[in-house]
Motif scaffolding. Sequence first.
Motif, PDB file in Angstrom:
ATOM      1  N   GLU A 148       0.835  -1.210   0.000  1.00 56.22           N
ATOM      2  CA  GLU A 148       0.000   0.000   0.000  1.00 56.22           C
ATOM      3  C   GLU A 148       0.866   1.254   0.000  1.00 56.22           C
ATOM      4  O   GLU A 148       0.548   2.241  -0.692  1.00 56.22           O
ATOM      5  N   ALA A 149       1.973   1.223   0.738  1.00 54.79           N
ATOM      6  CA  ALA A 149       2.883   2.378   0.735  1.00 54.79           C
ATOM      7  C   ALA A 149       3.521   2.546  -0.633  1.00 54.79           C
ATOM      8  O   ALA A 149       3.657   3.669  -1.139  1.00 54.79           O
TER       9      ALA A 149
ATOM     10  N   GLN B 130       3.734   5.311  -5.966  1.00 54.60           N
ATOM     11  CA  GLN B 130       3.549   5.234  -7.411  1.00 54.60           C
ATOM     12  C   GLN B 130       2.441   6.181  -7.858  1.00 54.60           C
ATOM     13  O   GLN B 130       2.532   6.799  -8.928  1.00 54.60           O
ATOM     14  N   ASP B 131       1.402   6.318  -7.057  1.00 54.11           N
ATOM     15  CA  ASP B 131       0.340   7.287  -7.353  1.00 54.11           C
ATOM     16  C   ASP B 131       0.924   8.698  -7.448  1.00 54.11           C
ATOM     17  O   ASP B 131       0.580   9.468  -8.356  1.00 54.11           O
TER      18      ASP B 131
ATOM     19  N   THR C  61      -1.593  -5.458  -4.469  1.00 50.68           N
ATOM     20  CA  THR C  61      -2.239  -5.056  -3.223  1.00 50.68           C
ATOM     21  C   THR C  61      -3.582  -5.759  -3.053  1.00 50.68           C
ATOM     22  O   THR C  61      -3.907  -6.268  -1.975  1.00 50.68           O
ATOM     23  N   GLU C  62      -4.365  -5.809  -4.113  1.00 52.89           N
ATOM     24  CA  GLU C  62      -5.673  -6.465  -4.064  1.00 52.89           C
ATOM     25  C   GLU C  62      -5.518  -7.960  -3.768  1.00 52.89           C
ATOM     26  O   GLU C  62      -6.301  -8.538  -3.003  1.00 52.89           O
ATOM     27  N   LYS C  63      -4.492  -8.595  -4.358  1.00 55.13           N
ATOM     28  CA  LYS C  63      -4.257 -10.018  -4.119  1.00 55.13           C
ATOM     29  C   LYS C  63      -3.896 -10.256  -2.654  1.00 55.13           C
ATOM     30  O   LYS C  63      -4.398 -11.182  -2.019  1.00 55.13           O
ATOM     31  N   ARG C  64      -3.040  -9.399  -2.105  1.00 54.01           N
ATOM     32  CA  ARG C  64      -2.631  -9.560  -0.712  1.00 54.01           C
ATOM     33  C   ARG C  64      -3.815  -9.299   0.225  1.00 54.01           C
ATOM     34  O   ARG C  64      -3.979  -9.985   1.237  1.00 54.01           O
TER      35      ARG C  64
END
Length: 327
Positions: free
Chosen positions: A74-75, A80-81, A154-157
């Motif tokens: 997430e960080a 990247q955002d 992130t979604e997978k984790r």
Amino acid sequence: MLNGRKRLITALSGLALVVGVGLVPSTPAQAEPDIDTVQARVDRLYHQAEQASERYNDARLELRDLTRDLKALEADQGRQDDRLDVVQEQVQQSVVRQYEGESLSSVGQVLVSDDPGKFLSQLSTMSAFNDMQSQMFDDYATELKALDIRRTATEKRQAQVTATKKQLAAEKATIDTNLAEAKSLLGKLKAEAREAIVSRGDVRTPASVPASGRAAAAVQYAMAQVGKAYVYGAAGPNAFDCSGLTMMAWAQAGVALPHSSSAQYSSGPHIAESDLMPGDLVFYYSPISHVGMYIGNGMIVNALNPSAGVQVSSLHSMPYVGAVRPG
């Protein structure tokens, strides 16, 4: 004469009925459960509960690692955002500088787009793109792809974290169910029979165990816990499960072990039974679901089950798998 015969038949019938009723066995009182049967069932329930408990411990370790990974992802996604926002602003400024011959509406759509993918699609259709720095466009496309990769990871984790939490709940339910059934079976026995089951095992009075080095600290701690309660998932100070006891014992020697019997099996070199020394960890069942600590003379100290608690048992009181020397 006929009436006399009728009276005789009636009397004999009544006598037969009385005799017949007397011969019908009365309903016996409910028999006490067979001790051996209950013993086997309770042992099986405890073992199944311990298997679930060790899977629960494994899932807790996995959840800890997954949660740490998720925070890192997430960080990384946030960074990247930010990078993508910078590149998008640069592209927008370049469009304003280089734009010629396009309608005001098409420029406006590019400049105000909040969707990175849509922004890229609109940008590529503008004739002004042909005059833009191609490297800038490639940079934006690269950063957008990197963001998508991070979002997917992130979604997978996140999904793995959710699944592991469900597994934890299921294993906890198995533990509670089996423990409740074991207590119910014990409760059906008379006090003497129940005590015979509860106090079963090769329990011996703790004695001085010869050990040296760091193993001495581990053995000393483990032996000091004899008599304490067994609680699934516990690691002291007043109660332990099997891997919780060995984990805390070796922690006294400065050796960090995971709270899981199967994970502890990979915590050091494997030792042949003939080479066992006090402090070595010994493992049981396949798959591994119980661990104890060898203390010499063919004996171990271990958190056995909720009925027995922490006690000294014989090395082969359970199906032996192997041994490990921590540290």
